[in-house]
Design an enzyme around this catalytic site. Structure first.
Site, mmCIF file in Angstrom:
data_model
loop_
_atom_site.group_PDB
_atom_site.id
_atom_site.type_symbol
_atom_site.label_atom_id
_atom_site.label_comp_id
_atom_site.label_asym_id
_atom_site.label_seq_id
_atom_site.Cartn_x
_atom_site.Cartn_y
_atom_site.Cartn_z
ATOM 1 N N SER A 128 3.061 6.933 -6.863
ATOM 2 C CA SER A 128 1.602 6.849 -6.840
ATOM 3 C C SER A 128 1.052 7.742 -7.934
ATOM 4 C CB SER A 128 1.070 7.305 -5.478
ATOM 5 O OG SER A 128 -0.322 7.522 -5.588
ATOM 6 N N HIS A 187 2.099 2.368 -7.859
ATOM 7 C CA HIS A 187 1.006 2.335 -6.882
ATOM 8 C C HIS A 187 -0.236 2.982 -7.493
ATOM 9 C CE1 HIS A 187 -0.534 2.189 -2.733
ATOM 10 N NE2 HIS A 187 -1.057 3.393 -2.961
ATOM 11 N N ASP A 198 -4.119 4.031 -6.869
ATOM 12 C CA ASP A 198 -5.112 4.315 -5.830
ATOM 13 C C ASP A 198 -6.519 4.249 -6.397
ATOM 14 O OD1 ASP A 198 -3.577 4.887 -3.431
ATOM 15 O OD2 ASP A 198 -2.748 6.558 -4.571
ATOM 16 N N MET A 215 -10.396 4.629 -5.598
ATOM 17 C CA MET A 215 -11.294 5.249 -4.598
ATOM 18 C C MET A 215 -12.707 5.296 -5.146
ATOM 19 S SD MET A 215 -9.009 8.460 -3.336
ATOM 20 C CE MET A 215 -7.222 8.341 -3.125
ATOM 21 N N HIS A 231 -4.237 -0.300 -4.599
ATOM 22 C CA HIS A 231 -4.672 0.020 -3.240
ATOM 23 C C HIS A 231 -6.160 0.349 -3.299
ATOM 24 C CE1 HIS A 231 -4.281 3.264 0.198
ATOM 25 N NE2 HIS A 231 -5.087 2.276 0.524
ATOM 26 N N MET A 288 -9.387 1.530 -1.968
ATOM 27 C CA MET A 288 -10.069 2.298 -0.917
ATOM 28 C C MET A 288 -11.534 2.312 -1.288
ATOM 29 S SD MET A 288 -7.174 5.222 -0.693
ATOM 30 C CE MET A 288 -6.465 4.691 -2.242
ATOM 31 N N MET A 341 -1.064 3.244 6.550
ATOM 32 C CA MET A 341 -1.399 4.585 6.072
ATOM 33 C C MET A 341 -0.808 5.617 7.032
ATOM 34 S SD MET A 341 -2.963 4.254 3.235
ATOM 35 C CE MET A 341 -3.122 6.024 2.985
ATOM 36 N N ASP A 347 2.339 4.673 3.168
ATOM 37 C CA ASP A 347 1.663 5.469 2.130
ATOM 38 C C ASP A 347 1.085 6.734 2.749
ATOM 39 O OD1 ASP A 347 0.212 6.371 -0.051
ATOM 40 O OD2 ASP A 347 -1.187 4.673 -0.084
HETATM 41 C C1 DX5 Z 1 -3.867 8.590 -0.357
HETATM 42 C C2 DX5 Z 1 -3.277 7.575 -1.278
HETATM 43 C C3 DX5 Z 1 -1.833 7.736 -1.535
HETATM 44 C C4 DX5 Z 1 -1.429 9.060 -2.136
HETATM 45 C C5 DX5 Z 1 -0.186 9.477 -1.420
HETATM 46 O O1 DX5 Z 1 -5.123 8.173 0.068
HETATM 47 O O2 DX5 Z 1 -3.471 6.256 -0.789
HETATM 48 O O3 DX5 Z 1 -1.289 6.667 -2.281
HETATM 49 O O4 DX5 Z 1 -1.171 9.029 -3.502
HETATM 50 O O5 DX5 Z 1 0.127 10.747 -1.839
HETATM 51 P P1 DX5 Z 1 1.300 11.589 -1.186
HETATM 52 O O6 DX5 Z 1 2.575 10.819 -1.365
HETATM 53 O O7 DX5 Z 1 1.263 12.854 -1.963
HETATM 54 O O8 DX5 Z 1 0.966 11.793 0.281
HETATM 55 ZN ZN ZN Z 2 -2.363 4.605 -1.800
#
Ligand code: DX5
Ligand code: ZN
Length: 236
Positions: free
Chosen positions: A7, A32, A34, A36, A65, A67, A136, A174
């Site tokens: 990620s 991956h 993220d 947001m 992903h 969010m 999650m 994740d």
């Molecule tokens: C959190 C993200 C994850 C994040 C996970 O909201 O969706 O993808 O990068 O990070 P780690 O592996 O550090 O928990």
């Molecule tokens: Zn994620």
């Protein structure tokens, strides 16, 4: 087959192409990403322009992903940017079935994500349309959080449903996946293992990816071994 998905949330955002290349050298096939928006989750990261630049920098699969509130509005932009897989949160979609169709119509693989407080059973009717379900194992928004153990029950439940309905979606996990927790998620049945901090936390994404992948493959080997009737015989 299990895969570790680095990620980039935990990577150096000023050097994303290098960070992705490091993960690739470490054996990653899927990255991956993220996304947001500061509304659905209390953090802001990146959007389609960055995915577009990543697309130019790598041939690896980009697993986005989302969010974000109102993900439908941005699906064409992610398709245009070159995203391969797009996952949307159950909690963010008023018309989840339509949104998943929308993602597929734009040539990407659709997936659904559930927060820790959301039950797997709410997904039963859409399971036939998804490429994967993302469980999650932390509340989304930040990297480096502690793994929530009851995510393992959700992974097991999804595996049961996949068998019961004879489906073949993947199970992704994740949040808080690291050297301590990775064996438990693999044994529960997850095959797509997202890791941010455990891959990039020490500043070396190549070694981070390689070592965590080795741990995952070892756990998968043991998980298969445990299921063989002769192994059960040996243990008793
Ligand atoms: C959190 C993200 C994850 C994040 C996970 O909201 O969706 O993808 O990068 O990070 P780690 O592996 O550090 O928990
Ligand atoms: Zn994620």
């Amino acid at each position: 087959m299990v895969e570790v998905l680095p990620s980039i949330l935990s990577a150096d955002f000023a050097h994303l192409a290098d960070e992705v290349a490091a993960a690739e050298r470490g054996g990653a096939k899927i990255i991956h990403v993220d996304v947001m928006d500061g509304h659905f989750v209390p953090n802001i990261t990146l959007g389609p322009p960055v995915v577009k630049s990543l697309r130019k920098a790598t041939k690896l699969t980009l697993d986005c992903h989302l969010m974000i509130e109102n993900p439908d509005q941005f699906i064409p932009d992610f398709a245009e940017a070159g995203a391969n897989w797009v996952s949307v949160h159950y909690e963010a979609c008023r018309h989840l079935h339509r949104t998943l169709e929308h993602i597929r119509e734009h040539g990407m693989e659709p997936a659904v994500v559930i927060n820790p407080a959301t039950r797997v059973n709410f997904l039963i009717d859409v399971l036939p349309m998804v490429h994967h379900v993302l469980v999650m194992s932390v509340n989304p928004g930040f990297g480096g959080q502690k793994f929530i153990p009851f995510a393992l029950d959700k992974i097991r439940r999804l595996k049961e449903l996949r068998e019961e309905y004879r489906l073949n979606f993947h199970i992704e996990v994740d949040g808080g996946v690291d050297h301590e927790t990775i064996a438990s998620v693999v044994e529960a049945g997850a095959d797509l293992l997202v890791a941010g901090n455990a891959v990039y936390g020490k500043g070396d994404g190549e070694t981070g990816t390689r070592e965590l992948t080795l741990a995952a493959l070892t756990a998968a080997g043991q998980a298969r071994e445990a299921k063989k009737p002769e192994a059960v015989g040996k243990a008793s």
